[in-house]
Write a protein that holds these residues in place. Structure first.
Motif, PDB file in Angstrom:
ATOM      1  N   UNK A  47      82.920 -25.294  44.590  1.00  0.00           N
ATOM      2  CA  UNK A  47      83.534 -23.976  44.708  1.00  0.00           C
ATOM      3  C   UNK A  47      82.585 -22.995  45.396  1.00  0.00           C
ATOM      4  N   UNK A  48      81.301 -23.076  45.067  1.00  0.00           N
ATOM      5  CA  UNK A  48      80.312 -22.199  45.702  1.00  0.00           C
ATOM      6  C   UNK A  48      80.160 -22.524  47.185  1.00  0.00           C
ATOM      7  N   UNK A  49      80.176 -23.826  47.510  1.00  0.00           N
ATOM      8  CA  UNK A  49      80.038 -24.249  48.901  1.00  0.00           C
ATOM      9  C   UNK A  49      81.311 -23.944  49.692  1.00  0.00           C
ATOM     10  N   UNK A  50      82.446 -24.076  49.016  1.00  0.00           N
ATOM     11  CA  UNK A  50      83.725 -23.833  49.681  1.00  0.00           C
ATOM     12  C   UNK A  50      84.361 -25.066  50.264  1.00  0.00           C
ATOM     13  N   UNK A  61      79.356 -43.510  45.982  1.00  0.00           N
ATOM     14  CA  UNK A  61      79.404 -42.070  46.213  1.00  0.00           C
ATOM     15  C   UNK A  61      78.776 -41.771  47.568  1.00  0.00           C
ATOM     16  N   UNK A  62      79.508 -41.058  48.395  1.00  0.00           N
ATOM     17  CA  UNK A  62      79.032 -40.685  49.725  1.00  0.00           C
ATOM     18  C   UNK A  62      79.031 -39.167  49.868  1.00  0.00           C
ATOM     19  N   UNK A  63      78.129 -38.669  50.681  1.00  0.00           N
ATOM     20  CA  UNK A  63      78.051 -37.233  50.929  1.00  0.00           C
ATOM     21  C   UNK A  63      78.944 -36.844  52.095  1.00  0.00           C
ATOM     22  N   UNK A  64      79.582 -35.694  51.977  1.00  0.00           N
ATOM     23  CA  UNK A  64      80.248 -35.106  53.128  1.00  0.00           C
ATOM     24  C   UNK A  64      79.180 -34.448  54.004  1.00  0.00           C
ATOM     25  N   UNK A  65      79.551 -33.946  55.163  1.00  0.00           N
ATOM     26  CA  UNK A  65      78.570 -33.267  56.020  1.00  0.00           C
ATOM     27  C   UNK A  65      78.000 -32.038  55.320  1.00  0.00           C
ATOM     28  N   UNK A  66      78.869 -31.320  54.576  1.00  0.00           N
ATOM     29  CA  UNK A  66      78.372 -30.171  53.814  1.00  0.00           C
ATOM     30  C   UNK A  66      77.448 -30.621  52.690  1.00  0.00           C
ATOM     31  N   UNK A  67      77.771 -31.764  52.081  1.00  0.00           N
ATOM     32  CA  UNK A  67      76.925 -32.302  51.025  1.00  0.00           C
ATOM     33  C   UNK A  67      75.566 -32.727  51.532  1.00  0.00           C
ATOM     34  N   UNK A  69      73.933 -31.407  54.060  1.00  0.00           N
ATOM     35  CA  UNK A  69      73.167 -30.192  54.283  1.00  0.00           C
ATOM     36  C   UNK A  69      72.673 -29.608  52.962  1.00  0.00           C
ATOM     37  N   UNK A  70      73.576 -29.549  51.977  1.00  0.00           N
ATOM     38  CA  UNK A  70      73.213 -28.970  50.685  1.00  0.00           C
ATOM     39  C   UNK A  70      72.127 -29.794  50.004  1.00  0.00           C
ATOM     40  N   UNK A  71      72.189 -31.105  50.119  1.00  0.00           N
ATOM     41  CA  UNK A  71      71.217 -31.965  49.443  1.00  0.00           C
ATOM     42  C   UNK A  71      69.797 -31.666  49.904  1.00  0.00           C
ATOM     43  N   UNK A  72      69.622 -31.476  51.201  1.00  0.00           N
ATOM     44  CA  UNK A  72      68.287 -31.200  51.717  1.00  0.00           C
ATOM     45  C   UNK A  72      67.745 -29.891  51.157  1.00  0.00           C
ATOM     46  N   UNK A  73      68.589 -28.853  51.143  1.00  0.00           N
ATOM     47  CA  UNK A  73      68.157 -27.579  50.575  1.00  0.00           C
ATOM     48  C   UNK A  73      67.928 -27.693  49.064  1.00  0.00           C
ATOM     49  N   UNK A  74      68.800 -28.458  48.380  1.00  0.00           N
ATOM     50  CA  UNK A  74      68.686 -28.591  46.928  1.00  0.00           C
ATOM     51  C   UNK A  74      67.360 -29.229  46.542  1.00  0.00           C
ATOM     52  N   UNK A  75      66.943 -30.252  47.273  1.00  0.00           N
ATOM     53  CA  UNK A  75      65.652 -30.887  46.982  1.00  0.00           C
ATOM     54  C   UNK A  75      64.518 -29.873  47.108  1.00  0.00           C
ATOM     55  N   UNK A  76      64.575 -29.051  48.152  1.00  0.00           N
ATOM     56  CA  UNK A  76      63.507 -28.074  48.373  1.00  0.00           C
ATOM     57  C   UNK A  76      63.503 -27.004  47.291  1.00  0.00           C
ATOM     58  N   UNK A  77      64.694 -26.526  46.908  1.00  0.00           N
ATOM     59  CA  UNK A  77      64.793 -25.497  45.862  1.00  0.00           C
ATOM     60  C   UNK A  77      64.273 -26.031  44.534  1.00  0.00           C
ATOM     61  N   UNK A  78      64.669 -27.244  44.176  1.00  0.00           N
ATOM     62  CA  UNK A  78      64.215 -27.826  42.904  1.00  0.00           C
ATOM     63  C   UNK A  78      62.715 -28.093  42.920  1.00  0.00           C
ATOM     64  N   UNK A  79      62.208 -28.537  44.074  1.00  0.00           N
ATOM     65  CA  UNK A  79      60.760 -28.776  44.168  1.00  0.00           C
ATOM     66  C   UNK A  79      59.989 -27.485  43.912  1.00  0.00           C
ATOM     67  N   UNK A  80      60.421 -26.395  44.527  1.00  0.00           N
ATOM     68  CA  UNK A  80      59.739 -25.115  44.338  1.00  0.00           C
ATOM     69  C   UNK A  80      59.929 -24.597  42.919  1.00  0.00           C
ATOM     70  N   UNK A  81      61.129 -24.762  42.369  1.00  0.00           N
ATOM     71  CA  UNK A  81      61.383 -24.340  40.990  1.00  0.00           C
ATOM     72  C   UNK A  81      60.469 -25.069  40.014  1.00  0.00           C
ATOM     73  N   UNK A  82      60.355 -26.382  40.202  1.00  0.00           N
ATOM     74  CA  UNK A  82      59.537 -27.174  39.286  1.00  0.00           C
ATOM     75  C   UNK A  82      58.049 -26.917  39.495  1.00  0.00           C
ATOM     76  N   UNK A  83      57.681 -26.535  40.718  1.00  0.00           N
ATOM     77  CA  UNK A  83      56.289 -26.159  40.964  1.00  0.00           C
ATOM     78  C   UNK A  83      55.936 -24.896  40.182  1.00  0.00           C
ATOM     79  N   UNK A  84      56.835 -23.909  40.202  1.00  0.00           N
ATOM     80  CA  UNK A  84      56.616 -22.675  39.434  1.00  0.00           C
ATOM     81  C   UNK A  84      56.552 -22.975  37.942  1.00  0.00           C
TER      82      UNK A  84
END
Length: 304
Positions: A47-50, A61-67, A69-84
């Motif tokens: 819903x957030x992605x649209x 389970x396969x990713x859509x093109x939007x998925x 893109x989101x996966x790459x950003x999600x890994x980076x966000x979680x990495x930084x979150x867990x670093x903090x």
């Protein structure tokens, strides 16, 4: 006023866990949630992605093109979150970290980066495993490794966190000439090595005769073979040694195809110590100017 969409880390963690573990039920077990709760979080994220981010084909389970893109950003966000989170957690970072490094890549720089981190955290036990890239990724998939560095086959490989480009360099002994009209003697890793394949492909395309004069799996043996004049080889800037010189088109040798190298890990399987090591590796790669962020990686794809 612009509307801000908040991608909550718990939703992103669920998404990454589903993809890395390959099933909603496995993600639920890892996160301590029921399958319906996992499905609800994925729907909320969509819903957030649209648009849909995951599609199911049979049991896969396969990713859509939007998925993707989101996966790459999600890994980076979680990495930084867990670093903090790790920074403010006063407990000791400890445990065993199993890291896979490829024979067919310059590991000296990465070994130095990894051992630097373990010297800072003496409670960590490090296990380094070297092998071919395909073998290392197979071991990561089988949960026999925690972190892997390997050649990337395809731009959007599973478990890929960061990637960078290496342009192999033709290397020869400083005092040995190369005459491509009579053929080229090669020093190479065994078949299956990405560098070996690129040397042969480049020479075949240029219609230059070649023979393999030295074969060995270790980088030290390959370097010695080059320095001693047994053959030319494809190395990187990190593995060029005194007594070697770089060759190029002026020496009659064709350019070598670039290689993409990646840092891989399964986020839901990684301990705090492992997350800390990933952050340390990425920091050093960024300082060296070799790694690409998710945004720059996909911007590059958009230009192709």
């Amino acid at each position: 006023m612009r509307t801000i969409v908040n991608f909550q880390t718990d939703l992103l963690r669920t998404f990454v866990s589903v993809i890395d573990l390959g099933a909603f039920t496995k993600a639920g077990e890892a996160l301590g949630r029921t399958q319906p709760a996992i499905s609800l979080q994925i729907r909320r994220l969509e819903e957030l992605v649209g648009s849909p981010i995951i599609k199911q084909v049979g049991r896969t389970l396969l990713l859509t093109s939007e998925g993707e893109m989101l996966l790459s950003y999600a890994r980076e966000i979680l990495r930084l979150n867990d670093e903090v989170a790790s920074y403010f957690d006063r407990s000791k970072i400890a445990g065993v970290i199993r890291v896979g490094l490829p024979n067919d890549y310059a590991v000296a720089f990465l070994q130095g980066v990894i051992t630097e981190y373990t010297r800072q955290h003496t409670e960590i036990s490090l296990e380094l495993h070297c092998g071919w890239s395909a073998e290392i990724l197979d071991r990561l998939h089988a949960d026999e490794l925690d972190i892997a560095v390997a050649m990337v086959n395809g731009e959007r490989a599973q478990y890929l966190s960061r990637s960078w480009i290496e342009r192999p360099i033709w290397a020869a002994a400083a005092d040995v000439g190369v005459d491509t009209t009579v053929g080229v003697s090669l020093a190479a890793h065994p078949e299956g090595c990405a560098y070996r394949a690129r040397m042969i492909q480049a020479l075949d395309d240029a219609q230059i005769r070649w023979r393999v004069a030295y074969t060995g799996s270790g980088i030290a043996g390959l370097q010695n073979a080059v320095v001693n004049g047994l053959g030319v080889s494809a190395l990187t800037q990190y593995t060029m040694l005194p007594g070697m010189r770089a060759l190029d088109e002026r020496d009659g040798l064709p350019p070598l195809a670039e290689i993409r190298v990646g840092l891989f890990y399964k986020h839901p399987r990684l301990s705090d110590a492992g997350i800390g090591l990933v952050n340390h590796i990425i920091s050093r790669l960024d300082e060296a100017g070799v790694s690409s962020s998710p945004r720059s990686r996909y911007s590059e794809l958009d230009r192709r």
